[in-house]
Design an enzyme around this catalytic site. Sequence first.
Site, PDB file in Angstrom:
ATOM      1  N   ARG A 174       0.823  -1.220   0.000  1.00 21.19           N
ATOM      2  CA  ARG A 174       0.000   0.000   0.000  1.00 21.19           C
ATOM      3  C   ARG A 174       0.857   1.270   0.000  1.00 21.19           C
ATOM      4  O   ARG A 174       0.482   2.278   0.605  1.00 21.19           O
ATOM      5  CB  ARG A 174      -0.970   0.036   1.191  1.00 21.19           C
ATOM      6  CG  ARG A 174      -2.045  -1.030   1.156  1.00 21.19           C
ATOM      7  CD  ARG A 174      -3.226  -0.602   0.299  1.00 21.19           C
ATOM      8  NE  ARG A 174      -4.079  -1.727  -0.013  1.00 21.19           N
ATOM      9  CZ  ARG A 174      -5.209  -2.009   0.617  1.00 21.19           C
ATOM     10  NH1 ARG A 174      -5.638  -1.234   1.561  1.00 21.19           N
ATOM     11  NH2 ARG A 174      -5.924  -3.045   0.269  1.00 21.19           N
TER      12      ARG A 174
ATOM     13  N   ASP B  38      -6.512  -3.302  -7.711  1.00 19.06           N
ATOM     14  CA  ASP B  38      -7.063  -3.989  -6.541  1.00 19.06           C
ATOM     15  C   ASP B  38      -7.318  -5.456  -6.860  1.00 19.06           C
ATOM     16  O   ASP B  38      -7.552  -5.809  -8.019  1.00 19.06           O
ATOM     17  CB  ASP B  38      -8.365  -3.330  -6.068  1.00 19.06           C
ATOM     18  CG  ASP B  38      -8.665  -3.711  -4.631  1.00 19.06           C
ATOM     19  OD1 ASP B  38      -8.064  -3.104  -3.733  1.00 19.06           O
ATOM     20  OD2 ASP B  38      -9.441  -4.657  -4.403  1.00 19.06           O
TER      21      ASP B  38
ATOM     22  N   TYR C  76     -14.643 -12.508  -0.289  1.00 20.26           N
ATOM     23  CA  TYR C  76     -15.404 -11.278  -0.553  1.00 20.26           C
ATOM     24  C   TYR C  76     -16.632 -11.554  -1.431  1.00 20.26           C
ATOM     25  O   TYR C  76     -17.694 -10.966  -1.248  1.00 20.26           O
ATOM     26  CB  TYR C  76     -14.516 -10.235  -1.256  1.00 20.26           C
ATOM     27  CG  TYR C  76     -13.462  -9.624  -0.356  1.00 20.26           C
ATOM     28  CD1 TYR C  76     -13.774  -8.585   0.504  1.00 20.26           C
ATOM     29  CD2 TYR C  76     -12.156 -10.089  -0.373  1.00 20.26           C
ATOM     30  CE1 TYR C  76     -12.813  -8.023   1.334  1.00 20.26           C
ATOM     31  CE2 TYR C  76     -11.183  -9.534   0.445  1.00 20.26           C
ATOM     32  CZ  TYR C  76     -11.516  -8.499   1.295  1.00 20.26           C
ATOM     33  OH  TYR C  76     -10.566  -7.952   2.111  1.00 20.26           O
TER      34      TYR C  76
HETATM   35  O1  1CP Z   1       0.271   0.177  -3.118  1.00 22.86           O
HETATM   36  C1  1CP Z   1      -0.156  -0.987  -3.220  1.00 22.86           C
HETATM   37  O2  1CP Z   1       0.064  -1.876  -2.402  1.00 22.86           O
HETATM   38  C2  1CP Z   1      -0.870  -1.340  -4.518  1.00 22.86           C
HETATM   39  C3  1CP Z   1      -2.292  -1.207  -4.527  1.00 22.86           C
HETATM   40  C4  1CP Z   1      -3.212  -2.175  -3.799  1.00 22.86           C
HETATM   41  C5  1CP Z   1      -3.089  -3.547  -3.499  1.00 22.86           C
HETATM   42  C6  1CP Z   1      -1.877  -4.440  -3.687  1.00 22.86           C
HETATM   43  C7  1CP Z   1      -4.497  -1.781  -3.385  1.00 22.86           C
HETATM   44  C8  1CP Z   1      -5.017  -0.417  -3.483  1.00 22.86           C
HETATM   45  N1  1CP Z   1      -5.173  -2.899  -2.937  1.00 22.86           N
HETATM   46  C9  1CP Z   1      -4.334  -3.989  -2.973  1.00 22.86           C
HETATM   47  C10 1CP Z   1      -4.643  -5.379  -2.640  1.00 22.86           C
HETATM   48  C11 1CP Z   1      -5.828  -5.674  -1.807  1.00 22.86           C
HETATM   49  N2  1CP Z   1      -7.093  -5.161  -1.898  1.00 22.86           N
HETATM   50  C12 1CP Z   1      -5.858  -6.678  -0.802  1.00 22.86           C
HETATM   51  C13 1CP Z   1      -4.705  -7.576  -0.466  1.00 22.86           C
HETATM   52  C14 1CP Z   1      -3.721  -6.882   0.386  1.00 22.86           C
HETATM   53  C15 1CP Z   1      -4.201  -6.558   1.786  1.00 22.86           C
HETATM   54  O3  1CP Z   1      -4.425  -7.492   2.550  1.00 22.86           O
HETATM   55  O4  1CP Z   1      -4.348  -5.364   2.052  1.00 22.86           O
HETATM   56  C16 1CP Z   1      -7.144  -6.715  -0.257  1.00 22.86           C
HETATM   57  C17 1CP Z   1      -7.663  -7.601   0.846  1.00 22.86           C
HETATM   58  C18 1CP Z   1      -7.929  -5.755  -0.957  1.00 22.86           C
HETATM   59  C19 1CP Z   1      -9.361  -5.472  -0.772  1.00 22.86           C
HETATM   60  C20 1CP Z   1      -9.554  -4.056  -0.407  1.00 22.86           C
HETATM   61  N3  1CP Z   1      -9.429  -3.035  -1.300  1.00 22.86           N
HETATM   62  C21 1CP Z   1      -9.807  -3.500   0.860  1.00 22.86           C
HETATM   63  C22 1CP Z   1      -9.877  -4.275   2.155  1.00 22.86           C
HETATM   64  C23 1CP Z   1     -11.244  -4.452   2.661  1.00 22.86           C
HETATM   65  C24 1CP Z   1     -11.226  -5.247   3.958  1.00 22.86           C
HETATM   66  O5  1CP Z   1     -11.495  -6.464   3.919  1.00 22.86           O
HETATM   67  O6  1CP Z   1     -11.006  -4.640   5.018  1.00 22.86           O
HETATM   68  C25 1CP Z   1      -9.912  -2.115   0.709  1.00 22.86           C
HETATM   69  C26 1CP Z   1     -10.236  -1.074   1.757  1.00 22.86           C
HETATM   70  C27 1CP Z   1      -9.636  -1.830  -0.659  1.00 22.86           C
HETATM   71  C28 1CP Z   1      -9.552  -0.496  -1.307  1.00 22.86           C
HETATM   72  C29 1CP Z   1      -8.182  -0.071  -1.631  1.00 22.86           C
HETATM   73  N4  1CP Z   1      -7.321  -0.768  -2.468  1.00 22.86           N
HETATM   74  C30 1CP Z   1      -6.159  -0.066  -2.617  1.00 22.86           C
HETATM   75  C31 1CP Z   1      -6.282   1.150  -1.840  1.00 22.86           C
HETATM   76  C32 1CP Z   1      -5.233   2.229  -1.743  1.00 22.86           C
HETATM   77  C33 1CP Z   1      -7.535   1.134  -1.228  1.00 22.86           C
HETATM   78  C34 1CP Z   1      -8.134   2.224  -0.363  1.00 22.86           C
HETATM   79  C35 1CP Z   1      -9.310   2.809  -1.066  1.00 22.86           C
HETATM   80  C36 1CP Z   1      -9.376   4.291  -1.266  1.00 22.86           C
HETATM   81  O7  1CP Z   1      -8.443   4.996  -1.639  1.00 22.86           O
HETATM   82  O8  1CP Z   1     -10.502   4.758  -1.079  1.00 22.86           O
END
Ligand code: 1CP
Length: 355
Positions: free
Chosen positions: A27, A77, A154
């Site tokens: 992230r 994502d 999910y």
């Molecule tokens: O910088 C990086 O790492 C690259 C971008 C990236 C990656 C690798 C994002 C951007 N998401 C992910 C993978 C991801 N997405 C995972 C696996 C990694 C982890 O465990 O964090 C998972 C579970 C998700 C699902 C997801 N997407 C969630 C989690 C929900 C939960 O179960 O709590 C969320 C909040 C997102 C949104 C998201 N994806 C990425 C960002 C920066 C965000 C935040 C959203 C925003 O800006 O509003």
Amino acid sequence: MTSLHNDRLLRAIAREPVDMTPVWLMRQAGRYLPEYREVRKQAGSFLNLCKTPELACEVTLQPIKRYPLDAAILFSDILTIPDAMGLGLQFEEGIGPTFAHPIRKKKDINQLTIPNPTQDLAYVLDAIKLVKKMLANQLPLIGFCGSPWTIAAYMVEGRANPGFPLIRKMTKTDPALLHVLLEKLAQAISLHLQAQIQAGVHVVMIFDTWGGMLDNQDYQQFSLHYVQQIVADIKNNEAVHKTPVILFTRAGNQWLELMAQVGCDVLGVDWGISLAEARRRVGSTVALQGNIDPAFLYQSPEEIKQAVAGTLAAYGHGSGHIFNLGHGIPQDVSPEHVGILINAVHELSRPYHTN
Ligand code: 1CP
């Protein structure tokens, strides 16, 4: 492959000598950066940001411009695959991901089709091509996917819900149907990762964020089995087989030996285990990535440096360590502290790479 100006990450994966331990952070492009929040606002929604290659490219490069990182990770994502399968993904402010059409019945699962990445996920491949152009061989680019189990969690639940009770129930009430879903997802993910490699990423990472909730036997049959299938598909395809694969199972440290046997090149580990122990258990077969608790980023610069020093010392001398957090950067940490951590890794790791 054209040679990279900074190939520390690839060298560490191959366990070849490096001058300093490479570092990137899960992230690293995200809400803790004011410039990310600005572009996110401009995009209107998180999904729009992912689906607009110019904007996805811009936020991918933001942390690279700020910090001396050793890799970029594509901004996207893991839930783009179920979105491409037609589940109606939305990211709601303060709630996280939700699906309009969760997958609960046999009919839902049988109707799912496997996306064609060059059509249904073309925006991801276009973003990769743009980022590659902008990086101009400075740094490696990491592509990624979720594991079948994590994405299925999910899809069945329909939203982010800690513990994911609906899919856990399904492991006991209808395991055969769950296997049909996981098999389809393994195929979809495998195709998508191979398409990302063809589009130019140097490394791919599989995020099994929720594998750690399973017991030993279920982890192997519902999660690791399908990860192994995906890795085998990559390693058996001559056009992509040289691309290293990183496998990260959060809270999965009890299975390091099993994970090291699926054919991946790197294991990501969280802070539940010391890197010294992880290296003792698997260090000669795979490289290791991790593993500092992201909460250290809330501490003082001095304490952050101490934590970095401790993590480097735990891995010890020699190549094969990629410094990272044990999970993503929290959204409310200071960007300055993130910079302190990255610089500390480079400064403090040199002694571990002298002969
Ligand atoms: O910088 C990086 O790492 C690259 C971008 C990236 C990656 C690798 C994002 C951007 N998401 C992910 C993978 C991801 N997405 C995972 C696996 C990694 C982890 O465990 O964090 C998972 C579970 C998700 C699902 C997801 N997407 C969630 C989690 C929900 C939960 O179960 O709590 C969320 C909040 C997102 C949104 C998201 N994806 C990425 C960002 C920066 C965000 C935040 C959203 C925003 O800006 O509003």
